[in-house]
Design a protein around this motif. Structure first.
Motif, mmCIF file in Angstrom:
data_model
loop_
_atom_site.group_PDB
_atom_site.id
_atom_site.type_symbol
_atom_site.label_atom_id
_atom_site.label_comp_id
_atom_site.label_asym_id
_atom_site.label_seq_id
_atom_site.Cartn_x
_atom_site.Cartn_y
_atom_site.Cartn_z
ATOM 1 N N HIS A 31 0.839 -1.202 0.000
ATOM 2 C CA HIS A 31 0.000 0.000 0.000
ATOM 3 C C HIS A 31 0.868 1.243 0.000
ATOM 4 C CE1 HIS A 31 -3.412 -2.507 0.517
ATOM 5 N NE2 HIS A 31 -3.078 -2.903 1.728
ATOM 6 N N ASP A 33 1.705 5.286 0.419
ATOM 7 C CA ASP A 33 1.409 6.201 1.515
ATOM 8 C C ASP A 33 0.279 7.174 1.183
ATOM 9 O OD1 ASP A 33 2.048 7.081 4.155
ATOM 10 O OD2 ASP A 33 2.878 8.893 3.257
ATOM 11 N N SER A 72 -8.266 -1.454 2.590
ATOM 12 C CA SER A 72 -7.036 -1.556 3.379
ATOM 13 C C SER A 72 -6.056 -0.452 3.021
ATOM 14 C CB SER A 72 -6.376 -2.918 3.158
ATOM 15 O OG SER A 72 -7.236 -3.948 3.595
ATOM 16 N N THR A 76 -5.005 1.860 6.104
ATOM 17 C CA THR A 76 -3.617 1.824 6.566
ATOM 18 C C THR A 76 -2.945 3.179 6.367
ATOM 19 O OG1 THR A 76 -2.938 0.903 4.419
ATOM 20 C CG2 THR A 76 -3.179 -0.643 6.234
ATOM 21 N N ALA A 80 -1.694 5.488 9.466
ATOM 22 C CA ALA A 80 -0.272 5.835 9.544
ATOM 23 C C ALA A 80 -0.110 7.332 9.758
ATOM 24 C CB ALA A 80 0.446 5.394 8.266
ATOM 25 N N TYR A 109 -3.543 0.137 14.248
ATOM 26 C CA TYR A 109 -4.079 -0.659 13.149
ATOM 27 C C TYR A 109 -3.740 -2.120 13.406
ATOM 28 C CZ TYR A 109 -4.443 -2.729 8.486
ATOM 29 O OH TYR A 109 -4.757 -3.543 7.420
ATOM 30 N N ASP A 111 -4.354 -6.092 11.883
ATOM 31 C CA ASP A 111 -4.822 -6.898 10.755
ATOM 32 C C ASP A 111 -5.173 -8.297 11.248
ATOM 33 O OD1 ASP A 111 -5.309 -8.221 8.430
ATOM 34 O OD2 ASP A 111 -3.466 -7.607 7.423
ATOM 35 N N ASP A 164 -8.753 -4.578 10.707
ATOM 36 C CA ASP A 164 -8.934 -4.870 9.284
ATOM 37 C C ASP A 164 -9.228 -6.359 9.068
ATOM 38 O OD1 ASP A 164 -9.073 -4.487 6.583
ATOM 39 O OD2 ASP A 164 -7.036 -3.723 6.344
#
Length: 391
Positions: A31, A33, A72, A76, A80, A109, A111, A164
């Motif tokens: 992923h 930023d 996601s 995420t 962040a 976060y 998962d 998540d």
DNA sequence: GATCCACGGGAATACACGGATG
DNA sequence: CATCCGTGTATTCCCGTGGATC
């Protein structure tokens, strides 16, 4: 230190520019930023989280959307940034016992693909909340919740926990989510993320709001592909028309689109080309089962299950004729230190969660229950590459 | 010494089939 | 014909043990 990997990384063909500059930028499980074109969804999430900016805690909420819609990626990225923002405005919690009064909530976060037990959940939350690292052994689950309660009860603002991949076939269900939070004080708020609709989850009685993430529009998906290609590939490797074709095929699913790009790039690379062709794309598309399972899910399985799959994808059809034969073949591979029985059980378990599929084969003799073979529900090429890159 | 959890091993159960039985 | 039974295999389920870590 893995010397082989270090040497391999230095190895490159010295004839001209390499097609693949950066695997991360191409990886469907990576992923970035700053996800592009998702401003409206970010705004809706920030609307929900708005109380945070007055030092208050937002209520529970559920974010949902189809596979590959970018849930996601967005969550995420957002968390962040929020974490950084939050750390900037409060003093870091240095010890797990000293009460403190930060101005904004903490953000964590988690998962559920990798957080598979009560212990690992509380551990992940605590580890994210305190400065010092939390031991993974020799400490009881109860001890973890005790420490979390001490911290949170001493905190004026609490914590927002993004959870998540809830309600996935192999994940825990919503009830388990509620149970996990029952072990925490009321100033722990959750933001659950999943594919199921709110009513399917049964979470609606606990949530104040739900936020839908819609699948990508074709043009947005083209932008995503072009961005990734410009970061991960040699110049001009992907032309706009080909990107449009990928987007059309992927039908709003960014995971599948990026996977197709990855495989096509890999094929072109193997052939020593520096531009992707239609042939590359056709091959790529042919390799992706639909529906397929997220590569991120495959790559977050426990190490030994991934090891089993890594060996499975290289077996010839003969060894794949039955689960028994496959288990036998895998357990005798070099580097595999698992008994036949364990490999077999792993295969059944992996099939149970839909990462491979058992299909009954034609029986040859009339004796006994007919065997079944396992077929992949994910494309082997990117799994091989991404798996090997991590070793 | 304590803790978690991955493995191994095997028992229990399901399923397919052919042949026997009612 | 419908059902049951025996045999052989596939699949699921369960739990004790031990490795790794603190």
């Amino acid at each position: 230190m893995d010397i082989d990997a270090r040497i391999k990384r230095r190895q490159r063909p010295d004839d001209g520019p390499r097609l693949i500059q950066n695997y991360d930028s191409l990886s469907p499980i990576f992923h970035i930023d700053e996800p592009s074109d998702r401003a409206p969804v970010f705004e809706r999430l920030l609307d929900h989280l708005d109380p945070v900016f007055n030092g208050n805690l937002p209520p529970n909420a559920y974010v949902y959307g189809e596979f590959g819609a970018g849930k996601s990626a967005i969550v995420t990225a957002l968390f962040a940034h929020l974490e950084r923002f939050s750390v900037g405005t409060r003093s870091v919690i240095h010890t797990s016992t000293r009460p403190n009064t930060p101005a904004t909530p903490g953000f964590v976060y988690v998962d559920m693909r990798t957080t598979t037990s009560e212990f690992s959940f509380y551990h992940a939350v605590l580890d994210n909340l305190v400065e010092e690292s939390v031991p993974e052994h020799g400490i009881s689950t109860h001890e973890l919740t005790e420490r979390l309660n001490t911290i949170l009860n001493g905190s004026r603002t609490g914590v927002v926990i993004a959870v998540d991949h809830v309600a996935e076939p192999d994940g825990r269900d919503s009830e388990a989510l509620i149970d996990l939070f029952a072990g925490l004080p009321s100033n722990a708020s959750w933001l659950a993320v999943g594919r199921a609709t709110p009513t399917e989850t049964g979470l609606t009685t606990y949530t104040a709001s739900t936020i839908n993430v819609e699948r990508y529009q074709p043009q947005m998906l083209v932008d995503v592909l072009m961005t990734r290609a410009s970061e991960g590939l040699a110049r001009q490797a992907l032309d706009h028309e080909l990107a449009r074709r990928i987007a059309g095929w992927a039908d709003g699913n960014a995971h599948d689109a990026l996977t197709a790009l990855f495989i096509a790039a890999d094929r072109a690379n193997q052939a020593g080309r520096t531009r992707l062709t239609e042939g590359d794309l056709n091959d790529a598309v042919a390799e992706i089962p639909r529906p397929s399972v997220s590569l991120a899910r495959v790559l977050s399985l426990p190490a030994n299950k991934q090891l089993v799959l890594r060996n499975l994808v290289d077996l010839d059809t003969e060894d794949r004729a039955s689960v028994t034969a496959t288990a036998e073949a895998i357990s005798t591979q070099p580097g595999v230190d698992l008994s036949r029985g364990t490999v077999k059980r792993f295969l059944y378990e992996i099939a149970e969660v839909g990462i491979v599929e058992r299909v009954r084969s034609e029986r040859r003799d009339g004796k006994g229950r007919p065997p079944s073979r396992v077929e992949l529900r994910f494309p082997p090429t990117p799994f091989r590459r991404l798996y090997d890159l991590r070793r």
